[in-house]
Design a protein around this motif. Structure first.
Motif, mmCIF file in Angstrom:
data_model
loop_
_atom_site.group_PDB
_atom_site.id
_atom_site.type_symbol
_atom_site.label_atom_id
_atom_site.label_comp_id
_atom_site.label_asym_id
_atom_site.label_seq_id
_atom_site.Cartn_x
_atom_site.Cartn_y
_atom_site.Cartn_z
ATOM 1 N N ILE A 11 0.863 -1.185 0.000
ATOM 2 C CA ILE A 11 0.000 0.000 0.000
ATOM 3 C C ILE A 11 0.897 1.231 0.000
ATOM 4 C CG2 ILE A 11 -1.781 1.292 1.237
ATOM 5 C CD1 ILE A 11 -2.621 -1.449 2.483
ATOM 6 N N ILE A 12 0.766 2.034 -1.052
ATOM 7 C CA ILE A 12 1.619 3.220 -1.168
ATOM 8 C C ILE A 12 0.870 4.528 -0.907
ATOM 9 C CG2 ILE A 12 3.329 2.172 -2.680
ATOM 10 C CD1 ILE A 12 1.856 3.604 -5.037
ATOM 11 N N ALA A 13 -0.479 4.477 -0.873
ATOM 12 C CA ALA A 13 -1.233 5.712 -0.622
ATOM 13 C C ALA A 13 -2.666 5.387 -0.219
ATOM 14 C CB ALA A 13 -1.239 6.609 -1.856
ATOM 15 N N ASN A 14 -3.237 6.293 0.575
ATOM 16 C CA ASN A 14 -4.656 6.306 0.902
ATOM 17 C C ASN A 14 -5.109 7.729 0.624
ATOM 18 O OD1 ASN A 14 -7.173 6.568 2.058
ATOM 19 N ND2 ASN A 14 -6.650 5.453 3.925
ATOM 20 N N LEU A 20 -4.217 2.713 -2.713
ATOM 21 C CA LEU A 20 -3.430 2.475 -3.912
ATOM 22 C C LEU A 20 -2.316 1.500 -3.563
ATOM 23 C CD1 LEU A 20 -3.273 6.132 -5.229
ATOM 24 C CD2 LEU A 20 -4.844 4.307 -5.899
ATOM 25 N N ILE A 21 -2.214 0.429 -4.337
ATOM 26 C CA ILE A 21 -1.302 -0.672 -4.056
ATOM 27 C C ILE A 21 -0.361 -0.850 -5.232
ATOM 28 C CG2 ILE A 21 -1.154 -3.148 -3.558
ATOM 29 C CD1 ILE A 21 -4.109 -2.835 -2.492
ATOM 30 N N LEU A 22 0.948 -0.805 -4.955
ATOM 31 C CA LEU A 22 1.972 -1.008 -5.980
ATOM 32 C C LEU A 22 2.289 -2.496 -6.068
ATOM 33 C CD1 LEU A 22 3.987 0.456 -7.916
ATOM 34 C CD2 LEU A 22 5.608 0.438 -6.008
ATOM 35 N N THR A 23 2.305 -3.033 -7.281
ATOM 36 C CA THR A 23 2.570 -4.454 -7.497
ATOM 37 C C THR A 23 3.173 -4.659 -8.881
ATOM 38 O OG1 THR A 23 1.605 -6.660 -7.279
ATOM 39 C CG2 THR A 23 0.265 -4.987 -8.404
ATOM 40 N N ARG A 24 3.370 -5.914 -9.254
ATOM 41 C CA ARG A 24 3.884 -6.249 -10.587
ATOM 42 C C ARG A 24 2.745 -6.259 -11.598
ATOM 43 N NH1 ARG A 24 6.006 -11.803 -9.866
ATOM 44 N NH2 ARG A 24 6.036 -11.751 -12.111
ATOM 45 N N THR A 25 3.057 -5.890 -12.843
ATOM 46 C CA THR A 25 2.065 -5.852 -13.913
ATOM 47 C C THR A 25 1.822 -7.207 -14.558
ATOM 48 O OG1 THR A 25 2.652 -3.583 -14.451
ATOM 49 C CG2 THR A 25 1.538 -4.819 -16.163
ATOM 50 N N THR A 55 8.666 -1.329 -16.817
ATOM 51 C CA THR A 55 9.178 -1.566 -15.467
ATOM 52 C C THR A 55 8.459 -2.717 -14.778
ATOM 53 O OG1 THR A 55 7.652 0.051 -14.542
ATOM 54 C CG2 THR A 55 9.871 0.826 -15.126
ATOM 55 N N ASN A 56 7.385 -3.230 -15.393
ATOM 56 C CA ASN A 56 6.586 -4.311 -14.816
ATOM 57 C C ASN A 56 5.928 -3.870 -13.512
ATOM 58 O OD1 ASN A 56 5.461 -6.892 -14.852
ATOM 59 N ND2 ASN A 56 7.124 -7.766 -13.670
ATOM 60 N N LEU A 57 5.531 -2.597 -13.435
ATOM 61 C CA LEU A 57 4.877 -2.059 -12.248
ATOM 62 C C LEU A 57 3.444 -1.664 -12.558
ATOM 63 C CD1 LEU A 57 7.706 0.246 -10.831
ATOM 64 C CD2 LEU A 57 7.042 -2.028 -10.039
ATOM 65 N N ALA A 58 2.576 -1.878 -11.576
ATOM 66 C CA ALA A 58 1.177 -1.489 -11.702
ATOM 67 C C ALA A 58 0.695 -0.910 -10.380
ATOM 68 C CB ALA A 58 0.317 -2.696 -12.069
ATOM 69 N N VAL A 59 -0.303 -0.043 -10.459
ATOM 70 C CA VAL A 59 -0.975 0.469 -9.274
ATOM 71 C C VAL A 59 -2.411 -0.038 -9.322
ATOM 72 C CG1 VAL A 59 -1.772 2.521 -8.026
ATOM 73 C CG2 VAL A 59 0.492 2.497 -9.106
ATOM 74 N N ILE A 60 -2.792 -0.739 -8.265
ATOM 75 C CA ILE A 60 -4.157 -1.261 -8.127
ATOM 76 C C ILE A 60 -4.889 -0.380 -7.123
ATOM 77 C CG2 ILE A 60 -5.545 -3.206 -7.303
ATOM 78 C CD1 ILE A 60 -3.271 -5.037 -8.179
ATOM 79 N N ALA A 61 -6.159 -0.068 -7.400
ATOM 80 C CA ALA A 61 -6.973 0.736 -6.496
ATOM 81 C C ALA A 61 -8.058 -0.134 -5.867
ATOM 82 C CB ALA A 61 -7.619 1.892 -7.258
ATOM 83 N N VAL A 62 -8.255 0.042 -4.564
ATOM 84 C CA VAL A 62 -9.352 -0.607 -3.846
ATOM 85 C C VAL A 62 -10.203 0.505 -3.246
ATOM 86 C CG1 VAL A 62 -10.011 -2.111 -1.939
ATOM 87 C CG2 VAL A 62 -7.995 -2.663 -3.320
ATOM 88 N N TYR A 74 -6.186 -1.925 10.530
ATOM 89 C CA TYR A 74 -5.233 -3.034 10.523
ATOM 90 C C TYR A 74 -4.088 -2.831 9.529
ATOM 91 C CZ TYR A 74 -4.024 -7.895 11.499
ATOM 92 O OH TYR A 74 -3.402 -9.031 11.916
ATOM 93 N N VAL A 75 -4.340 -2.086 8.454
ATOM 94 C CA VAL A 75 -3.323 -1.878 7.419
ATOM 95 C C VAL A 75 -2.794 -0.446 7.492
ATOM 96 C CG1 VAL A 75 -4.359 -3.584 5.880
ATOM 97 C CG2 VAL A 75 -4.995 -1.195 5.639
ATOM 98 N N SER A 76 -1.651 -0.213 6.870
ATOM 99 C CA SER A 76 -1.100 1.140 6.848
ATOM 100 C C SER A 76 -0.354 1.360 5.539
ATOM 101 C CB SER A 76 -0.163 1.371 8.038
ATOM 102 O OG SER A 76 0.915 0.482 7.986
ATOM 103 N N VAL A 77 -0.161 2.624 5.241
ATOM 104 C CA VAL A 77 0.597 3.016 4.054
ATOM 105 C C VAL A 77 2.077 2.822 4.359
ATOM 106 C CG1 VAL A 77 1.175 4.957 2.537
ATOM 107 C CG2 VAL A 77 -1.187 4.641 3.335
ATOM 108 N N ALA A 78 2.808 2.243 3.426
ATOM 109 C CA ALA A 78 4.234 1.978 3.615
ATOM 110 C C ALA A 78 5.035 3.272 3.670
ATOM 111 C CB ALA A 78 4.762 1.102 2.485
ATOM 112 N N THR A 79 6.054 3.279 4.487
ATOM 113 C CA THR A 79 7.022 4.369 4.512
ATOM 114 C C THR A 79 8.034 4.073 3.416
ATOM 115 O OG1 THR A 79 6.753 4.622 6.888
ATOM 116 C CG2 THR A 79 8.744 5.561 5.899
ATOM 117 N N LEU A 80 8.102 4.959 2.429
ATOM 118 C CA LEU A 80 9.004 4.742 1.307
ATOM 119 C C LEU A 80 10.394 5.259 1.635
ATOM 120 C CD1 LEU A 80 6.688 5.771 -1.674
ATOM 121 C CD2 LEU A 80 7.046 3.508 -0.690
ATOM 122 N N GLY A 81 11.379 4.417 1.382
ATOM 123 C CA GLY A 81 12.770 4.803 1.563
ATOM 124 C C GLY A 81 13.343 5.256 0.245
#
Length: 170
Positions: A11-14, A20-25, A55-62, A74-81
């Motif tokens: 999860i990269i954003a709310n 918004l969830i970053l994953t492979r395409t 890049t084989n990247l996708a953003v999925i929305a829920v 229960y879930v949280s947005v990831a802290t990006l480094g």
């Protein structure tokens, strides 16, 4: 027809409308529908928001209207480094996701190189590699103190040992 394919995401954003969830395409190419399973056992329909085949990247929305407050608590947005070459080579990382070919696997290892560049049709992409052994269909994330990278490619080396290779998040 229900697919048995699974991929990991982060999860990269709310944005207060959707997660918004970053994953492979690539595993999503022929999907007629997407069911996102959260770590508390709740499932919700997702849709592809954006994708990049290079890049084989996708953003999925829920949509948040399909999730209860208990799931959102229960879930949280990831802290990006940052994966910029700031002494990452030799750093310990944890790979979490579908690393060994089954869900919820966890492996650890070391970043072995950060200077790799892959040139594709539209751009040059910086890559990092690890010494973590994985299945050819691995998906997940690399962590140290924060999210370092999404696992997007697997490189086959001598004796068919798989090592993880990831696109920088910078």
């Amino acid at each position: 027809y229900q697919s048995e394919g699974n991929i990991a995401g982060v999860i990269i954003a709310n944005n207060n409308r959707e997660l918004l969830i970053l994953t492979r395409t690539s595993p999503l190419d022929k999907a007629q529908s997407i069911l996102v399973n959260f770590c508390n056992g709740v499932s919700a329909e997702g849709s592809i928001k954006k994708y990049d085949v290079n890049t084989n990247l996708a953003v999925i929305a829920v949509d948040l209207k399909y999730l209860r407050d208990t799931t959102l608590d229960y879930v949280s947005v990831a802290t990006l480094g940052s994966s910029v070459n700031n002494g990452l080579a030799g750093s310990l990382v944890i790979a979490v996701g579908n690393i060994q070919g089954y869900n919820d696997s966890v492996c650890y290892g070391m970043i072995t190189s950060v200077g790799n560049v892959v040139t594709l049709a539209d751009n040059q992409y910086k890559m990092l590699t690890t010494d973590i052994y994985a299945s050819q269909s691995a998906s997940g994330i690399l962590l140290n103190r924060s999210l370092v990278s999404l696992i997007t490619h697997i490189i086959i080396v001598i004796r068919r040992i798989c090592c993880l290779q990831s696109v920088y998040l910078s």
